[in-house]
Write an enzyme that holds these catalytic residues in place. Structure first.
Site, short mmCIF file in Angstrom:
data_model
loop_
_atom_site.label_atom_id
_atom_site.label_comp_id
_atom_site.label_asym_id
_atom_site.label_seq_id
_atom_site.Cartn_x
_atom_site.Cartn_y
_atom_site.Cartn_z
N LYS A 14 42.64 45.07 29.52
CA LYS A 14 41.58 45.90 28.95
C LYS A 14 41.95 47.38 28.95
CE LYS A 14 38.51 44.65 32.00
NZ LYS A 14 39.23 43.71 32.85
N ARG A 89 29.44 44.27 33.19
CA ARG A 89 29.96 43.06 33.84
C ARG A 89 28.86 42.05 34.14
NH1 ARG A 89 34.75 44.66 38.02
NH2 ARG A 89 35.92 45.95 36.57
N ARG A 128 50.99 44.10 39.57
CA ARG A 128 50.38 45.42 39.51
C ARG A 128 50.09 45.94 40.92
NH1 ARG A 128 44.86 46.21 36.13
NH2 ARG A 128 43.89 45.47 38.04
N ARG A 134 46.78 49.51 44.60
CA ARG A 134 45.38 49.06 44.60
C ARG A 134 45.21 47.89 45.56
NH1 ARG A 134 43.03 48.64 38.59
NH2 ARG A 134 41.56 47.42 39.82
N ARG A 146 37.60 37.93 42.72
CA ARG A 146 37.26 38.69 41.50
C ARG A 146 37.14 37.77 40.29
NH1 ARG A 146 41.86 42.82 41.44
NH2 ARG A 146 40.88 43.64 39.57
#
Length: 193
Positions: A14, A89, A128, A134, A146
């Site tokens: 996204k 969301r 990532r 993160r 998630r």
């Protein structure tokens, strides 16, 4: 004015696609992840609350997210339009976003989902996590939480936006260019309606 929501599971691309689309159409890119990180790094009250949830891989409560987003949108007005990435969301967030935009004489024009299988997403997010620092991308367990949160809370938005005749889904697997071409085709066809 063109207002677009880029929709999809964590790791679906996204943010990457929104950054490209932003430049192509002259839109203002608002990523809730970036808004959260900005508020966290600035030590705002909302940022500190969001940090507690994000560090556990949980979604930030709607009330906090909406308050941050409202401030962000107002801060960018006037503009050519927005591309929202990572928001809404939940149904409550979508309804709250519609109300917020109506108050600003705006609306969402289209919602485009990047469809990517979970196996691909887990691999993308773990990679990532190694480079981004993160914490929510560094463990399969947090990623699974998630993805489960997405299925339980975010997937119902498909019907919400289909009922408004604003929802489109594209294949999010492939090269950056291939996915972008699919995305641009949807936006251009909508803009030419």
């Amino acid at each position: 004015m063109l207002n677009v929501v880029i929709f999809g599971k964590p790791g679906s691309g996204k943010g990457t696609q929104a950054a490209i689309i932003k430049d192509k159409y002259g839109l203002t890119h608002i990523s809730t992840g970036d808004v959260f990180r900005k508020n966290i790094s600035q030590g705002t009250e909302l940022g500190n609350i969001a940090k507690q949830f994000m560090s556990k891989g949980e979604l930030v409560p709607d009330k906090i997210t909406i308050a941050m987003l409202e401030s962000e949108i107002k801060g960018f007005m006037p503009c050519n339009g927005f591309i929202l990435d990572g928001f809404p969301r939940t149904i409550l967030q979508a309804e709250s976003l519609d109300k917020l935009l109506v108050n600003l004489n705006l609306k969402i024009d289209l919602v485009i989902a990047l469809d990517v299988p979970n196996k691909n997403l887990i691999n993308r997010l773990l990679k990532r996590g190694k480079t981004s620092g993160r914490s929510d991308d560094q463990s399969k367990e947090k990623i699974d939480i998630r993805l489960e949160e997405y299925d339980n809370k975010t997937k119902p938005l498909i019907i919400f936006y289909e009922n408004q005749k604003k929802f489109y889904s594209i294949d999010g697997v492939g090269s950056l260019t291939d996915v972008n071409i699919r995305l641009v085709d949807v936006i251009d066809s909508k803009c030419n309606d």
